[in-house]
Design an enzyme around this catalytic site. Sequence first.
Site, PDB file in Angstrom:
ATOM      1  N   HIS A 115       0.826  -1.218   0.000  1.00  0.00           N
ATOM      2  CA  HIS A 115       0.000   0.000   0.000  1.00  0.00           C
ATOM      3  C   HIS A 115       0.860   1.268   0.000  1.00  0.00           C
ATOM      4  CE1 HIS A 115      -0.254  -0.643   4.673  1.00  0.00           C
ATOM      5  NE2 HIS A 115       0.799   0.082   4.373  1.00  0.00           N
ATOM      6  N   HIS A 168      10.451  -4.023   3.599  1.00  0.00           N
ATOM      7  CA  HIS A 168      10.980  -2.668   3.571  1.00  0.00           C
ATOM      8  C   HIS A 168      11.279  -2.213   4.985  1.00  0.00           C
ATOM      9  CE1 HIS A 168       6.659  -1.869   4.208  1.00  0.00           C
ATOM     10  NE2 HIS A 168       6.840  -0.577   4.334  1.00  0.00           N
ATOM     11  N   GLU A 175       4.477  -5.400   8.383  1.00  0.00           N
ATOM     12  CA  GLU A 175       3.088  -5.201   7.958  1.00  0.00           C
ATOM     13  C   GLU A 175       2.516  -6.456   7.291  1.00  0.00           C
ATOM     14  OE1 GLU A 175       3.029  -0.429   6.730  1.00  0.00           O
ATOM     15  OE2 GLU A 175       3.354  -1.933   5.192  1.00  0.00           O
ATOM     16  N   HIS A 200      -1.294   5.065   9.606  1.00  0.00           N
ATOM     17  CA  HIS A 200       0.068   5.585   9.764  1.00  0.00           C
ATOM     18  C   HIS A 200      -0.013   6.975  10.374  1.00  0.00           C
ATOM     19  CE1 HIS A 200      -0.012   2.757   6.352  1.00  0.00           C
ATOM     20  NE2 HIS A 200       1.252   2.474   6.604  1.00  0.00           N
TER      21      HIS A 200
END
Lengths: 127, 127, 279, 279
Positions: D12, D193, D240, D59
């Site tokens: 995303h 990441h 995530e 976030h």
Amino acid sequence: MLKPNVYQEPSKRDYEQIPGTIVFDGRRATAGYALNRMCISLNSEQNREKFSKDAVSYMNKFGLTVEQREAVMKRDWLRMLELGANIFFAFKIAIVDGLTMQHVAASMCGLDIAEYKAMMRDGGRGL
Amino acid sequence: MLKPNVYQEPSKRDYEQIPGTIVFDGRRATAGYALNRMCISLNSEQNREKFSKDAVSYMNKFGLTVEQREAVMKRDWLRMLELGANIFFAFKIAIVDGLTMQHVAASMCGLDIAEYKAMMRDGGRGL
Amino acid sequence: MNRIIGGIGTSHVPVLGATIDGGRTETDEWKALFDDYVPAQSWLSEVQPDVAIVIYNDHASAFSLDMLPTFAVGVAAEYKPADEGWGPRPIPTLKGDPDLSWGMVESLVESGFDITVCQQLDVDHGLTVPLSILWGQPESWPVKVIPIAVNVIQYPLPSPQRCLALGRAIRNAVSSVQGDSKILMVGTGGMSHQLQGARAGLINTPFDRMFLDKISSDPDSLAAMSVSDYIREAGSEGAELIMWLIMRGALGPNVEKVHSAYHVPASNTAAGMVVLADK
Amino acid sequence: MNRIIGGIGTSHVPVLGATIDGGRTETDEWKALFDDYVPAQSWLSEVQPDVAIVIYNDHASAFSLDMLPTFAVGVAAEYKPADEGWGPRPIPTLKGDPDLSWGMVESLVESGFDITVCQQLDVDHGLTVPLSILWGQPESWPVKVIPIAVNVIQYPLPSPQRCLALGRAIRNAVSSVQGDSKILMVGTGGMSHQLQGARAGLINTPFDRMFLDKISSDPDSLAAMSVSDYIREAGSEGAELIMWLIMRGALGPNVEKVHSAYHVPASNTAAGMVVLADK
Ligand SMILES: [Fe+3]
Ligand SMILES: [Fe+3]
């Protein structure tokens, strides 16, 4: 065309069979969202003052329905609950009025405050 | 005299052994509470303008420590994280500056932005 | 090692707080009820807990309906009394225990409880009235406090079974944290009462007495009832009693009943108390 | 009866949303990546879901650290794109499905998941970028959306095991609600990441490829890893990926892999996708 989902049929819910009792569930939380948001805003002294001065304009900011506004203006506690108010949220209005929870409870079960207090002193309402 | 509880010894935590990685846990969340609160306030355009105009007064309203204020003023992202900022919260400051997450990441690993972009194009940093 | 020394179940009716704040605990109306709290206070000065983990519910104070957690745990260094509409209660700010809180949260989440973590939390009468009942009007509270807020106002509520299980997980959680604290569990709310609808004023004394008995001897039987059973028997707000199961779950299987008390009415509610020492 | 027709796992990354909003999907930099989403879009126009249950993380947009839930479910009639610092994304407001949401919440709480219920929720790139990836720039979204927000930013995170179990409970939950909707699960985030620290820029392609493979064939092996394993292998933000396990858990044991894709880099991250049809 999106198909509707139906999350509950009141008749199938066991708590709907309990006499004289309004359970605050999702259906009511959805209907009462704006009303409850207005009520909890009264936790601030500033907002309590605004509400006391001009309840109608104050309610308009929160998008209450006509029925909800009327129930608030009449202090019809039972009607507020039927229209989606949660009891603890609605009670914020009673606090502004200087009322206790006994006043609110008495009004909802159709007693005057002296009768209600007497009932409680005598051990409360039986099952 | 109330006795202290100690919820964690960093040395005993497996994620503390992962190289070059700062896990945002309770210890950091506690230290960074005010800083992160300041950062998330930048989700509002009005606050972004205030912060841009006068970051020091803006930070004072949130009760940041001296070290935290310095790290923000220097845009020392790694230091902010060491002082309890969560990366997604700290990034709000970068957005105000017009920077991307690549700028922030590059700065934290000591590369300039061109070097960092090149590293990513080449498949990123290996394990 | 951290250990749970016992648990107290108690009503958290606002009027009890107002009566203490107003210095009216010795009046004819209230003396008998407050006298019955003295054994609990004596027991506390004997066992001297360091931390109280208070299971309570918020009443439209800190949690709006925008975002309502099933179980929320405070991890803050302090908690202020909330303005519930009358202005904040005139009591000292509560001191928290962030280390114990965070350690508990880690253990609870690892055990499969989906905790909401609160770094900021104003606490209302649900939490502060029990403190006042137990410690009166001190200049500062003699214990650190960890608030655990439970949703008992918006259906669906956590099941009584889940509440008991959370209590058991709390017992593991506190011992997983390095420390040497004596910990008191406090379960608040109840007993039977209904604040709303045509049945307002409900009191079910037989149910309450059964609950006061079984909470020490057979909590599993109380956890086997459904939330609807609680609403039917104890009233729509008496269902707060499921929070006592969290307190009870955190104690060992065998407890000693130090004290219990029961009064009708306190405002709209039956006010009950039980004091259980961990064996 | 409501039924889950399949699930999609997808990154995303904000830059993908910005690229779509800015009309740059056909540039040299981005064409190959966006072309690889076409099979997913084709599959969707074939199966025509009515509702998308989107598992995502916030976030620092709607959830401050004052009160951070492990699992939050939206029950609102609509959700607006959040202002994350750039102003809200220029996309249509999302239509919710309060009936399905509330029914799911009841079932999930009954199954022992301690859900935080949100009547108000602005959704950020974690949820909206996947919608844009899957449906481009429509005038209104062709599905109703139920957001499920998962805490993956503040330790402790829910365990991968718990995430898979939540997915399985969601499968029960949707079928407990009266309706005839075709439901798509979307698990978002990842792949490897790391946005922070000296190891920023980490990409672990072998891990990502293993994950893309096992998510269809053997999700239990992915759930057997710890959160620390995910952080070590996939990076601090690659963790995530545990949200894909919630999507996967809601599918049946056997799924057909319709499509998968993998690109490095998208900004700081490896962008992956998998499309699984329920059998
Ligand atoms: Fe209460
Ligand atoms: Fe993300």
